[in-house]
Design a protein around this motif. Structure first.
Motif, PDB file in Angstrom:
ATOM      1  N   LYS A   1       0.827  -1.185   0.000  1.00  0.00           N
ATOM      2  CA  LYS A   1       0.000   0.000   0.000  1.00  0.00           C
ATOM      3  C   LYS A   1       0.869   1.245   0.000  1.00  0.00           C
ATOM      4  CE  LYS A   1      -3.119   1.938   3.252  1.00  0.00           C
ATOM      5  NZ  LYS A   1      -4.096   1.693   4.283  1.00  0.00           N
ATOM      6  N   ASP A   2       1.882   1.276   0.823  1.00  0.00           N
ATOM      7  CA  ASP A   2       2.765   2.435   0.907  1.00  0.00           C
ATOM      8  C   ASP A   2       3.488   2.682  -0.417  1.00  0.00           C
ATOM      9  OD1 ASP A   2       4.108   4.567   2.261  1.00  0.00           O
ATOM     10  OD2 ASP A   2       5.882   3.288   2.326  1.00  0.00           O
ATOM     11  N   LEU A   3       3.869   1.610  -1.079  1.00  0.00           N
ATOM     12  CA  LEU A   3       4.573   1.734  -2.352  1.00  0.00           C
ATOM     13  C   LEU A   3       3.683   2.377  -3.421  1.00  0.00           C
ATOM     14  CD1 LEU A   3       7.139   1.155  -3.970  1.00  0.00           C
ATOM     15  CD2 LEU A   3       6.224  -1.089  -4.457  1.00  0.00           C
ATOM     16  N   PHE A   4       2.422   2.026  -3.451  1.00  0.00           N
ATOM     17  CA  PHE A   4       1.504   2.603  -4.427  1.00  0.00           C
ATOM     18  C   PHE A   4       1.305   4.094  -4.183  1.00  0.00           C
ATOM     19  CE2 PHE A   4       0.345  -1.836  -5.003  1.00  0.00           C
ATOM     20  CZ  PHE A   4       0.199  -1.900  -6.375  1.00  0.00           C
ATOM     21  N   LEU A   5       1.315   4.514  -2.923  1.00  0.00           N
ATOM     22  CA  LEU A   5       1.078   5.917  -2.597  1.00  0.00           C
ATOM     23  C   LEU A   5       2.331   6.784  -2.731  1.00  0.00           C
ATOM     24  CD1 LEU A   5      -1.148   5.447   0.587  1.00  0.00           C
ATOM     25  CD2 LEU A   5      -1.886   6.001  -1.734  1.00  0.00           C
ATOM     26  N   SER A   6       3.465   6.278  -2.274  1.00  0.00           N
ATOM     27  CA  SER A   6       4.656   7.121  -2.227  1.00  0.00           C
ATOM     28  C   SER A   6       5.722   6.770  -3.259  1.00  0.00           C
ATOM     29  CB  SER A   6       5.277   7.056  -0.828  1.00  0.00           C
ATOM     30  OG  SER A   6       5.659   5.723  -0.540  1.00  0.00           O
ATOM     31  N   GLY A   7       5.534   5.679  -4.008  1.00  0.00           N
ATOM     32  CA  GLY A   7       6.512   5.307  -5.027  1.00  0.00           C
ATOM     33  C   GLY A   7       6.419   6.207  -6.241  1.00  0.00           C
ATOM     34  N   LYS A   8       7.527   6.288  -6.963  1.00  0.00           N
ATOM     35  CA  LYS A   8       7.538   7.063  -8.208  1.00  0.00           C
ATOM     36  C   LYS A   8       6.964   6.195  -9.320  1.00  0.00           C
ATOM     37  CE  LYS A   8      11.535   9.728  -6.852  1.00  0.00           C
ATOM     38  NZ  LYS A   8      12.927  10.070  -7.144  1.00  0.00           N
ATOM     39  N   LYS A   9       6.369   6.856 -10.335  1.00  0.00           N
ATOM     40  CA  LYS A   9       5.708   6.108 -11.403  1.00  0.00           C
ATOM     41  C   LYS A   9       6.268   6.494 -12.763  1.00  0.00           C
ATOM     42  CE  LYS A   9       1.405   5.713  -8.935  1.00  0.00           C
ATOM     43  NZ  LYS A   9       0.022   6.094  -8.812  1.00  0.00           N
ATOM     44  N   ILE A  10       6.379   5.493 -13.609  1.00  0.00           N
ATOM     45  CA  ILE A  10       6.678   5.709 -15.021  1.00  0.00           C
ATOM     46  C   ILE A  10       5.547   5.025 -15.784  1.00  0.00           C
ATOM     47  CG2 ILE A  10       8.213   5.130 -16.917  1.00  0.00           C
ATOM     48  CD1 ILE A  10      10.514   5.577 -15.063  1.00  0.00           C
ATOM     49  N   VAL A  11       4.838   5.821 -16.572  1.00  0.00           N
ATOM     50  CA  VAL A  11       3.691   5.307 -17.300  1.00  0.00           C
ATOM     51  C   VAL A  11       4.060   5.178 -18.770  1.00  0.00           C
ATOM     52  CG1 VAL A  11       1.282   5.718 -17.917  1.00  0.00           C
ATOM     53  CG2 VAL A  11       2.132   6.410 -15.667  1.00  0.00           C
ATOM     54  N   SER A  12       3.931   3.979 -19.292  1.00  0.00           N
ATOM     55  CA  SER A  12       4.131   3.741 -20.716  1.00  0.00           C
ATOM     56  C   SER A  12       2.779   3.308 -21.280  1.00  0.00           C
ATOM     57  CB  SER A  12       5.211   2.675 -20.948  1.00  0.00           C
ATOM     58  OG  SER A  12       4.668   1.394 -20.820  1.00  0.00           O
ATOM     59  N   PRO A  13       2.641   3.254 -22.585  1.00  0.00           N
ATOM     60  CA  PRO A  13       1.348   2.843 -23.151  1.00  0.00           C
ATOM     61  C   PRO A  13       0.937   1.408 -22.773  1.00  0.00           C
ATOM     62  CG  PRO A  13       2.735   3.824 -24.829  1.00  0.00           C
ATOM     63  CD  PRO A  13       3.577   3.674 -23.604  1.00  0.00           C
ATOM     64  N   ASN A  14       1.905   0.571 -22.411  1.00  0.00           N
ATOM     65  CA  ASN A  14       1.623  -0.847 -22.192  1.00  0.00           C
ATOM     66  C   ASN A  14       1.678  -1.295 -20.736  1.00  0.00           C
ATOM     67  OD1 ASN A  14       1.396  -1.387 -25.059  1.00  0.00           O
ATOM     68  ND2 ASN A  14       3.544  -0.821 -25.065  1.00  0.00           N
ATOM     69  N   PHE A  15       2.302  -0.504 -19.874  1.00  0.00           N
ATOM     70  CA  PHE A  15       2.351  -0.836 -18.454  1.00  0.00           C
ATOM     71  C   PHE A  15       2.724   0.394 -17.646  1.00  0.00           C
ATOM     72  CE2 PHE A  15       6.590  -1.858 -20.081  1.00  0.00           C
ATOM     73  CZ  PHE A  15       7.400  -1.162 -19.201  1.00  0.00           C
ATOM     74  N   THR A  16       2.537   0.287 -16.345  1.00  0.00           N
ATOM     75  CA  THR A  16       2.978   1.311 -15.411  1.00  0.00           C
ATOM     76  C   THR A  16       4.017   0.676 -14.507  1.00  0.00           C
ATOM     77  OG1 THR A  16       0.824   2.382 -15.431  1.00  0.00           O
ATOM     78  CG2 THR A  16       2.248   2.873 -13.561  1.00  0.00           C
ATOM     79  N   LEU A  17       5.125   1.362 -14.293  1.00  0.00           N
ATOM     80  CA  LEU A  17       6.158   0.913 -13.371  1.00  0.00           C
ATOM     81  C   LEU A  17       6.101   1.801 -12.149  1.00  0.00           C
ATOM     82  CD1 LEU A  17       8.766  -0.541 -12.449  1.00  0.00           C
ATOM     83  CD2 LEU A  17      10.041   1.070 -13.864  1.00  0.00           C
ATOM     84  N   ILE A  18       5.935   1.195 -10.982  1.00  0.00           N
ATOM     85  CA  ILE A  18       5.991   1.916  -9.716  1.00  0.00           C
ATOM     86  C   ILE A  18       7.245   1.418  -9.001  1.00  0.00           C
ATOM     87  CG2 ILE A  18       4.832   2.404  -7.533  1.00  0.00           C
ATOM     88  CD1 ILE A  18       2.193   1.678  -8.931  1.00  0.00           C
ATOM     89  N   TYR A  19       8.085   2.342  -8.549  1.00  0.00           N
ATOM     90  CA  TYR A  19       9.345   1.938  -7.935  1.00  0.00           C
ATOM     91  C   TYR A  19       9.706   2.833  -6.757  1.00  0.00           C
ATOM     92  CZ  TYR A  19      11.393   5.834 -10.546  1.00  0.00           C
ATOM     93  OH  TYR A  19      11.671   7.079 -11.052  1.00  0.00           O
TER      94      TYR A  19
END
Length: 102
Positions: free
Chosen positions: A1-19
């Motif tokens: 849950k914490d990762l989804f809220l505070s992680g950084k996101k890279i959105v591509s047309p085919n997937f989202t990377l949360i890190y």
């Protein structure tokens, strides 16, 4: 849950990377998760195929990762039509953009 809220996101047309760097939890290794919802495909075999490919790709990249991170890939429906090489190229691009890979 914490990762989804505070992680950084890279959105591509085919997937989202949360890190997020794993020093926040004092982990000594990188951890990766893959999400392929039933909205992508009702067939579990199709969803599992995407996850198997993604795991193989991440395994190839493990030696090139910079530091330790928590990674979550959330795949979209377009990934069903991707070849292994296309998925590998896009995942590499996202990891490079995030500064996680050399």
């Amino acid at each position: 849950k914490d990762l989804f809220l505070s992680g950084k996101k890279i959105v591509s047309p085919n997937f989202t990377l949360i890190y997020k760097p794993s020093d926040f939890w004092r982990e000594k290794e990188s951890k990766t998760g893959f999400v392929v919802s039933s909205a992508v495909s009702k067939k579990s075999t199709a969803r599992n195929k995407i996850k198997r490919r993604a795991r193989a790709i991440i395994f190839k990249f493990l030696t090139n990762l910079i530091g330790h991170h928590f990674l979550i890939f959330i795949f979209r429906k377009q990934c069903l039509d991707f070849s292994f090489r296309e998925l590998e190229k896009e995942m590499f691009t996202a990891l490079k953009e995030a500064g996680i890979i050399k």
